[in-house]
Design a protein around this motif. Structure first.
Motif: not given
Ligand code: NI
Length: 381
Positions: A151, A317, A66, A91, A93, A125-126
Protein backbone atom coordinates in the motif's frame (compact mmCIF):
# COMPACT_ATOMS: atom_id res chain seq x y z
CA UNK A 1 11.25 7.63 -15.06
CA UNK A 2 9.49 4.70 -16.68
CA UNK A 3 6.94 6.29 -19.05
CA UNK A 4 4.54 3.32 -19.00
CA UNK A 5 4.21 3.39 -15.20
CA UNK A 6 3.33 7.09 -15.21
CA UNK A 7 0.94 6.70 -18.16
CA UNK A 8 -0.92 3.77 -16.52
CA UNK A 9 -1.04 5.48 -13.16
CA UNK A 10 -2.41 8.76 -14.54
CA UNK A 11 -4.95 7.08 -16.82
CA UNK A 12 -6.24 5.01 -13.88
CA UNK A 13 -6.21 8.06 -11.60
CA UNK A 14 -8.55 9.82 -14.02
CA UNK A 15 -11.19 7.05 -13.86
CA UNK A 16 -11.92 6.33 -10.15
CA UNK A 17 -14.97 4.10 -9.66
CA UNK A 18 -16.82 2.63 -6.65
CA UNK A 19 -16.25 -0.93 -5.41
CA UNK A 20 -17.63 -3.69 -7.67
CA UNK A 21 -18.36 -0.99 -10.29
CA UNK A 22 -14.76 -0.56 -11.53
CA UNK A 23 -15.89 -1.17 -15.14
CA UNK A 24 -13.70 1.31 -17.01
CA UNK A 25 -10.78 0.48 -14.71
CA UNK A 26 -11.20 -3.26 -15.22
CA UNK A 27 -11.41 -2.85 -19.02
CA UNK A 28 -8.26 -0.70 -19.01
CA UNK A 29 -6.20 -3.16 -16.97
CA UNK A 30 -7.51 -6.12 -18.99
CA UNK A 31 -6.46 -4.45 -22.25
CA UNK A 32 -2.90 -3.93 -20.99
CA UNK A 33 -2.62 -7.55 -19.77
CA UNK A 34 -4.15 -9.01 -22.94
CA UNK A 35 -1.78 -6.85 -24.98
CA UNK A 36 1.00 -9.00 -23.50
CA UNK A 37 -0.79 -12.19 -24.51
CA UNK A 38 -2.02 -13.04 -21.00
CA UNK A 39 -5.31 -14.89 -20.53
CA UNK A 40 -7.40 -12.77 -18.16
CA UNK A 41 -10.35 -14.03 -16.11
CA UNK A 42 -13.04 -11.86 -14.56
CA UNK A 43 -13.76 -12.65 -10.89
CA UNK A 44 -15.89 -10.95 -8.24
CA UNK A 45 -17.78 -8.79 -10.79
CA UNK A 46 -14.99 -6.41 -11.79
CA UNK A 47 -11.88 -8.14 -10.47
CA UNK A 48 -9.25 -9.66 -12.77
CA UNK A 49 -7.07 -12.74 -12.35
CA UNK A 50 -4.21 -13.67 -14.68
CA UNK A 51 -1.17 -15.93 -14.44
CA UNK A 52 2.42 -15.66 -15.60
CA UNK A 53 4.06 -19.05 -16.03
CA UNK A 54 7.75 -19.45 -15.21
CA UNK A 55 10.08 -22.31 -16.16
CA UNK A 56 9.06 -25.64 -14.70
CA UNK A 57 7.30 -26.50 -11.47
CA UNK A 58 7.42 -24.41 -8.33
CA UNK A 59 5.14 -22.47 -6.01
CA UNK A 60 2.31 -20.16 -7.04
CA UNK A 61 2.83 -16.65 -5.69
CA UNK A 62 -0.06 -14.18 -5.78
CA UNK A 63 0.51 -10.44 -6.13
CA UNK A 64 -2.45 -8.24 -5.27
CA UNK A 65 -3.55 -4.70 -6.17
CA UNK A 66 -6.87 -3.13 -5.22
CA UNK A 67 -8.88 -1.15 -7.76
CA UNK A 68 -11.56 1.05 -6.19
CA UNK A 69 -11.77 4.80 -5.69
CA UNK A 70 -13.56 6.79 -2.99
CA UNK A 71 -16.70 8.97 -3.02
CA UNK A 72 -14.88 12.32 -2.81
CA UNK A 73 -14.58 15.35 -5.08
CA UNK A 74 -10.91 15.65 -5.98
CA UNK A 75 -9.15 18.88 -5.02
CA UNK A 76 -5.55 17.75 -5.51
CA UNK A 77 -4.93 20.22 -8.34
CA UNK A 78 -3.14 17.47 -10.33
CA UNK A 79 -3.42 17.87 -14.13
CA UNK A 80 -4.61 14.23 -14.31
CA UNK A 81 -7.32 14.67 -11.65
CA UNK A 82 -10.50 12.58 -11.67
CA UNK A 83 -12.89 13.08 -14.57
CA UNK A 84 -15.62 11.18 -12.69
CA UNK A 85 -17.62 13.70 -10.64
CA UNK A 86 -17.72 12.87 -6.93
CA UNK A 87 -15.17 10.04 -7.19
CA UNK A 88 -11.43 10.13 -6.49
CA UNK A 89 -8.47 7.82 -6.15
CA UNK A 90 -7.74 9.29 -2.72
CA UNK A 91 -6.05 6.21 -1.27
CA UNK A 92 -3.56 5.46 -4.04
CA UNK A 93 -5.17 2.32 -5.45
CA UNK A 94 -4.33 3.75 -8.91
CA UNK A 95 -0.66 3.50 -7.87
CA UNK A 96 -1.15 -0.11 -6.75
CA UNK A 97 -2.59 -1.12 -10.13
CA UNK A 98 0.18 0.66 -12.08
CA UNK A 99 2.83 -0.98 -9.88
CA UNK A 100 1.29 -4.43 -10.35
CA UNK A 101 1.16 -3.90 -14.14
CA UNK A 102 4.82 -2.85 -14.01
CA UNK A 103 5.73 -5.93 -11.98
CA UNK A 104 3.84 -8.17 -14.41
CA UNK A 105 5.71 -6.61 -17.34
CA UNK A 106 9.09 -7.22 -15.65
CA UNK A 107 8.24 -10.81 -14.73
CA UNK A 108 7.04 -11.52 -18.29
CA UNK A 109 10.24 -10.06 -19.73
CA UNK A 110 12.33 -12.41 -17.63
CA UNK A 111 10.21 -15.45 -16.84
CA UNK A 112 13.23 -17.51 -15.75
CA UNK A 113 11.75 -18.35 -12.36
CA UNK A 114 10.23 -21.68 -11.28
CA UNK A 115 6.49 -21.80 -10.59
CA UNK A 116 3.87 -19.22 -11.46
CA UNK A 117 2.81 -15.70 -10.57
CA UNK A 118 -0.90 -15.05 -10.09
CA UNK A 119 -1.98 -11.43 -10.55
CA UNK A 120 -4.98 -10.40 -8.46
CA UNK A 121 -6.65 -7.12 -9.35
CA UNK A 122 -9.15 -6.86 -6.51
CA UNK A 123 -12.33 -4.75 -6.55
CA UNK A 124 -13.86 -3.00 -3.55
CA UNK A 125 -11.18 -2.78 -0.87
CA UNK A 126 -12.97 0.16 0.76
CA UNK A 127 -16.22 -1.77 1.06
CA UNK A 128 -18.84 -1.87 2.46
CA UNK A 129 -18.52 -5.39 1.01
CA UNK A 130 -14.98 -6.78 0.89
CA UNK A 131 -13.61 -7.49 -2.56
CA UNK A 132 -10.96 -9.76 -1.04
CA UNK A 133 -13.72 -11.91 0.46
CA UNK A 134 -15.47 -12.03 -2.93
CA UNK A 135 -12.26 -13.02 -4.77
CA UNK A 136 -11.49 -15.74 -2.21
CA UNK A 137 -15.08 -17.04 -2.41
CA UNK A 138 -14.67 -17.31 -6.19
CA UNK A 139 -11.52 -19.40 -5.84
CA UNK A 140 -8.88 -16.78 -6.62
CA UNK A 141 -6.55 -18.24 -3.95
CA UNK A 142 -6.92 -21.87 -5.03
CA UNK A 143 -3.47 -23.38 -5.47
CA UNK A 144 -1.74 -20.24 -4.17
CA UNK A 145 1.24 -20.90 -1.86
CA UNK A 146 2.01 -17.33 -0.79
CA UNK A 147 0.91 -13.75 -1.33
CA UNK A 148 2.57 -10.33 -1.41
CA UNK A 149 0.99 -6.89 -1.54
CA UNK A 150 1.72 -3.26 -0.82
CA UNK A 151 0.00 0.00 0.00
CA UNK A 152 1.39 3.36 -0.99
CA UNK A 153 1.81 5.56 2.12
CA UNK A 154 1.87 9.35 1.82
CA UNK A 155 3.60 9.75 5.21
CA UNK A 156 6.70 7.64 4.40
CA UNK A 157 9.52 9.11 2.23
CA UNK A 158 9.13 8.43 -1.49
CA UNK A 159 11.36 5.63 -2.69
CA UNK A 160 11.42 3.73 0.60
CA UNK A 161 9.54 0.67 1.79
CA UNK A 162 8.28 0.24 5.35
CA UNK A 163 8.00 -3.37 6.44
CA UNK A 164 7.64 -5.24 9.73
CA UNK A 165 6.92 -8.78 10.82
CA UNK A 166 3.84 -9.46 12.89
CA UNK A 167 1.13 -6.83 13.30
CA UNK A 168 1.07 -4.38 10.38
CA UNK A 169 -2.51 -3.09 10.27
CA UNK A 170 -5.41 -3.34 12.72
CA UNK A 171 -8.70 -5.18 12.59
CA UNK A 172 -11.76 -2.98 12.07
CA UNK A 173 -15.02 -3.76 13.86
CA UNK A 174 -18.08 -1.52 14.02
CA UNK A 175 -20.75 -1.16 16.67
CA UNK A 176 -24.17 0.40 17.22
CA UNK A 177 -25.54 1.05 20.68
CA UNK A 178 -29.28 1.66 21.01
CA UNK A 179 -30.24 3.54 24.18
CA UNK A 180 -33.89 3.26 25.27
CA UNK A 181 -34.91 5.82 27.90
CA UNK A 182 -38.19 7.64 28.47
CA UNK A 183 -39.05 10.87 26.70
CA UNK A 184 -40.54 13.88 28.39
CA UNK A 185 -40.77 17.65 28.77
CA UNK A 186 -37.46 19.50 28.81
CA UNK A 187 -38.56 21.35 31.95
CA UNK A 188 -39.31 18.14 33.90
CA UNK A 189 -36.24 15.94 33.57
CA UNK A 190 -37.06 14.06 36.78
CA UNK A 191 -40.09 12.48 35.09
CA UNK A 192 -38.04 11.24 32.11
CA UNK A 193 -35.04 8.96 31.47
CA UNK A 194 -32.83 11.13 29.32
CA UNK A 195 -31.40 9.07 26.46
CA UNK A 196 -28.99 11.87 25.48
CA UNK A 197 -27.49 12.03 28.98
CA UNK A 198 -27.12 8.25 29.03
CA UNK A 199 -25.57 8.19 25.55
CA UNK A 200 -23.09 10.90 26.61
CA UNK A 201 -22.10 8.88 29.68
CA UNK A 202 -21.65 5.79 27.55
CA UNK A 203 -19.31 7.69 25.17
CA UNK A 204 -17.15 8.74 28.12
CA UNK A 205 -17.24 5.36 29.87
CA UNK A 206 -16.27 3.46 26.71
CA UNK A 207 -12.88 5.18 26.81
CA UNK A 208 -12.15 3.25 30.00
CA UNK A 209 -11.95 0.04 27.97
CA UNK A 210 -8.69 1.06 26.34
CA UNK A 211 -7.31 2.87 29.40
CA UNK A 212 -8.41 0.48 32.19
CA UNK A 213 -9.51 -2.89 30.82
CA UNK A 214 -6.69 -3.63 28.36
CA UNK A 215 -2.99 -3.71 29.08
CA UNK A 216 -1.29 -0.46 27.97
CA UNK A 217 0.93 -2.66 25.78
CA UNK A 218 -2.05 -3.68 23.65
CA UNK A 219 -2.85 -1.06 20.98
CA UNK A 220 -6.58 -0.40 20.72
CA UNK A 221 -8.90 2.36 19.53
CA UNK A 222 -12.58 2.77 20.44
CA UNK A 223 -14.12 5.74 18.62
CA UNK A 224 -17.74 6.87 18.55
CA UNK A 225 -18.20 8.56 15.20
CA UNK A 226 -21.91 9.22 15.16
CA UNK A 227 -24.70 10.06 17.62
CA UNK A 228 -28.34 10.35 16.65
CA UNK A 229 -30.90 11.56 19.19
CA UNK A 230 -33.57 14.12 19.94
CA UNK A 231 -36.06 16.16 17.95
CA UNK A 232 -36.40 19.58 19.63
CA UNK A 233 -34.69 21.77 22.22
CA UNK A 234 -37.49 21.40 24.79
CA UNK A 235 -38.04 17.66 24.49
CA UNK A 236 -36.08 15.05 26.42
CA UNK A 237 -35.05 12.34 23.97
CA UNK A 238 -36.57 8.92 24.47
CA UNK A 239 -33.91 7.07 22.51
CA UNK A 240 -30.40 7.53 21.15
CA UNK A 241 -28.13 5.61 18.82
CA UNK A 242 -24.31 5.62 18.92
CA UNK A 243 -22.15 4.21 16.15
CA UNK A 244 -18.42 3.74 16.10
CA UNK A 245 -15.35 1.74 15.19
CA UNK A 246 -12.96 -0.51 17.14
CA UNK A 247 -9.36 -1.20 16.05
CA UNK A 248 -7.25 -3.95 17.62
CA UNK A 249 -4.44 -6.37 16.72
CA UNK A 250 -5.42 -9.50 18.63
CA UNK A 251 -8.49 -11.69 18.95
CA UNK A 252 -8.14 -11.44 22.75
CA UNK A 253 -8.33 -7.61 22.66
CA UNK A 254 -11.26 -7.79 20.27
CA UNK A 255 -13.14 -10.10 22.65
CA UNK A 256 -12.37 -7.89 25.67
CA UNK A 257 -13.64 -4.79 23.89
CA UNK A 258 -16.86 -6.45 22.80
CA UNK A 259 -17.55 -7.94 26.25
CA UNK A 260 -16.71 -4.72 28.13
CA UNK A 261 -18.70 -2.58 25.73
CA UNK A 262 -21.83 -4.66 26.35
CA UNK A 263 -21.26 -4.52 30.13
CA UNK A 264 -20.50 -0.77 30.26
CA UNK A 265 -23.41 0.21 28.01
CA UNK A 266 -25.87 -1.87 30.03
CA UNK A 267 -24.54 -0.71 33.42
CA UNK A 268 -24.47 2.95 32.42
CA UNK A 269 -28.06 2.76 31.18
CA UNK A 270 -29.14 0.83 34.30
CA UNK A 271 -27.79 3.67 36.45
CA UNK A 272 -30.53 5.84 34.90
CA UNK A 273 -33.14 3.05 34.93
CA UNK A 274 -32.93 2.72 31.15
CA UNK A 275 -31.50 0.09 28.80
CA UNK A 276 -28.83 -0.03 26.14
CA UNK A 277 -28.30 -2.79 23.59
CA UNK A 278 -25.01 -3.25 21.78
CA UNK A 279 -24.84 -4.60 18.23
CA UNK A 280 -21.20 -5.48 17.66
CA UNK A 281 -20.11 -6.37 14.10
CA UNK A 282 -16.79 -8.10 13.47
CA UNK A 283 -15.13 -6.59 10.40
CA UNK A 284 -11.86 -7.45 8.68
CA UNK A 285 -9.16 -9.02 10.88
CA UNK A 286 -5.72 -7.52 11.51
CA UNK A 287 -2.98 -7.75 8.88
CA UNK A 288 -0.33 -9.97 10.48
CA UNK A 289 2.82 -10.49 8.42
CA UNK A 290 4.71 -13.79 8.50
CA UNK A 291 8.22 -13.28 9.84
CA UNK A 292 10.08 -15.65 7.43
CA UNK A 293 8.39 -13.94 4.47
CA UNK A 294 9.31 -10.44 5.71
CA UNK A 295 12.89 -11.56 6.36
CA UNK A 296 13.23 -13.05 2.87
CA UNK A 297 11.62 -9.98 1.29
CA UNK A 298 13.83 -7.55 3.21
CA UNK A 299 16.93 -9.53 2.23
CA UNK A 300 15.83 -9.47 -1.42
CA UNK A 301 15.61 -5.65 -1.30
CA UNK A 302 18.92 -5.12 0.55
CA UNK A 303 21.15 -2.64 -1.23
CA UNK A 304 18.45 -1.94 -3.85
CA UNK A 305 15.51 -0.40 -1.99
CA UNK A 306 15.80 1.50 1.29
CA UNK A 307 13.64 -0.21 3.91
CA UNK A 308 12.47 0.93 7.33
CA UNK A 309 10.52 -0.65 10.17
CA UNK A 310 7.33 1.33 10.89
CA UNK A 311 4.97 1.17 13.82
CA UNK A 312 1.81 -0.78 12.97
CA UNK A 313 -1.02 1.32 11.52
CA UNK A 314 -4.45 1.44 13.19
CA UNK A 315 -5.99 1.60 9.71
CA UNK A 316 -7.31 -1.67 8.31
CA UNK A 317 -7.09 -3.58 5.03
CA UNK A 318 -9.10 -6.51 3.75
CA UNK A 319 -5.75 -7.95 2.57
CA UNK A 320 -5.83 -9.65 5.99
CA UNK A 321 -8.38 -12.10 4.59
CA UNK A 322 -5.76 -13.45 2.18
CA UNK A 323 -3.22 -13.80 5.00
CA UNK A 324 -5.81 -15.80 6.95
CA UNK A 325 -5.63 -18.37 4.13
CA UNK A 326 -2.02 -18.37 2.91
CA UNK A 327 1.37 -17.14 4.18
CA UNK A 328 2.60 -13.78 2.99
CA UNK A 329 3.13 -10.14 3.85
CA UNK A 330 1.96 -6.61 3.19
CA UNK A 331 4.22 -3.54 3.15
CA UNK A 332 3.95 0.24 2.84
CA UNK A 333 5.45 1.92 -0.21
CA UNK A 334 6.66 5.40 0.74
CA UNK A 335 5.11 8.04 -1.53
CA UNK A 336 5.50 11.33 0.34
CA UNK A 337 4.92 14.13 -2.21
CA UNK A 338 6.73 17.45 -2.53
CA UNK A 339 5.09 20.19 -0.46
CA UNK A 340 2.24 19.66 1.97
CA UNK A 341 1.38 16.05 2.85
CA UNK A 342 -2.30 15.20 3.06
CA UNK A 343 -3.66 12.05 4.66
CA UNK A 344 -5.17 9.20 2.69
CA UNK A 345 -8.90 9.73 2.00
CA UNK A 346 -8.40 13.53 1.85
CA UNK A 347 -9.70 15.37 -1.25
CA UNK A 348 -6.21 16.95 -1.44
CA UNK A 349 -4.41 13.58 -1.37
CA UNK A 350 -1.34 13.44 -3.63
CA UNK A 351 1.48 10.94 -4.06
CA UNK A 352 5.02 11.22 -5.45
CA UNK A 353 5.36 9.15 -8.63
CA UNK A 354 8.96 8.41 -7.57
CA UNK A 355 7.40 5.48 -5.74
CA UNK A 356 6.23 3.74 -8.93
CA UNK A 357 9.49 2.04 -10.07
CA UNK A 358 10.36 1.31 -6.42
CA UNK A 359 7.03 -0.45 -6.01
CA UNK A 360 7.70 -2.56 -9.10
CA UNK A 361 11.18 -3.50 -7.85
CA UNK A 362 9.72 -4.36 -4.44
CA UNK A 363 7.07 -6.74 -5.80
CA UNK A 364 9.35 -8.34 -8.41
CA UNK A 365 12.19 -9.00 -5.96
CA UNK A 366 9.82 -10.25 -3.26
CA UNK A 367 8.06 -12.60 -5.66
CA UNK A 368 11.32 -13.95 -7.09
CA UNK A 369 12.63 -14.58 -3.56
CA UNK A 370 9.60 -16.72 -2.68
CA UNK A 371 9.53 -18.53 -6.04
CA UNK A 372 13.14 -19.60 -5.70
CA UNK A 373 12.96 -20.26 -1.93
CA UNK A 374 9.61 -21.98 -1.31
CA UNK A 375 10.96 -23.29 2.02
CA UNK A 376 10.37 -19.76 3.36
CA UNK A 377 6.63 -20.32 2.91
CA UNK A 378 6.77 -23.70 4.65
CA UNK A 379 8.54 -22.09 7.61
CA UNK A 380 5.93 -19.33 7.77
CA UNK A 381 3.04 -21.50 8.94
NI1 NI B 1 -6.29 1.96 0.52
Amino acid sequence: MDADLVRWRRALHEMPEPGFAELETSAYVREVLEGWGLRVQTRAKTGLVAEIAGQGSGPVIALRADMDGLPLTEESGEPFASRHPGMMHACGHDVHMAVLLGAARELLRQADFPGRIRLLFQPSEEGPESGARALIDEGALQGVDGILGLHVWSHEPAGTVAMRDGAMMASADTFDIMVEGRGGHGSEPHTARDAILIASQIVVNLQQITSRRLTPLEPCVVSVGRIEAGSASNIIAESARLSGTVRTFSAAAQETVEREMIRIAAATAAMQRARADVHYHRGVPAVINDRPVIEAWRAALAGIVKTSEPLPAMASEDYSLYLNQVPGAFVFLGGKPEGEVFPHHSPHFRISEECLPVGVETLVRGARALLTHPEVLRRAR
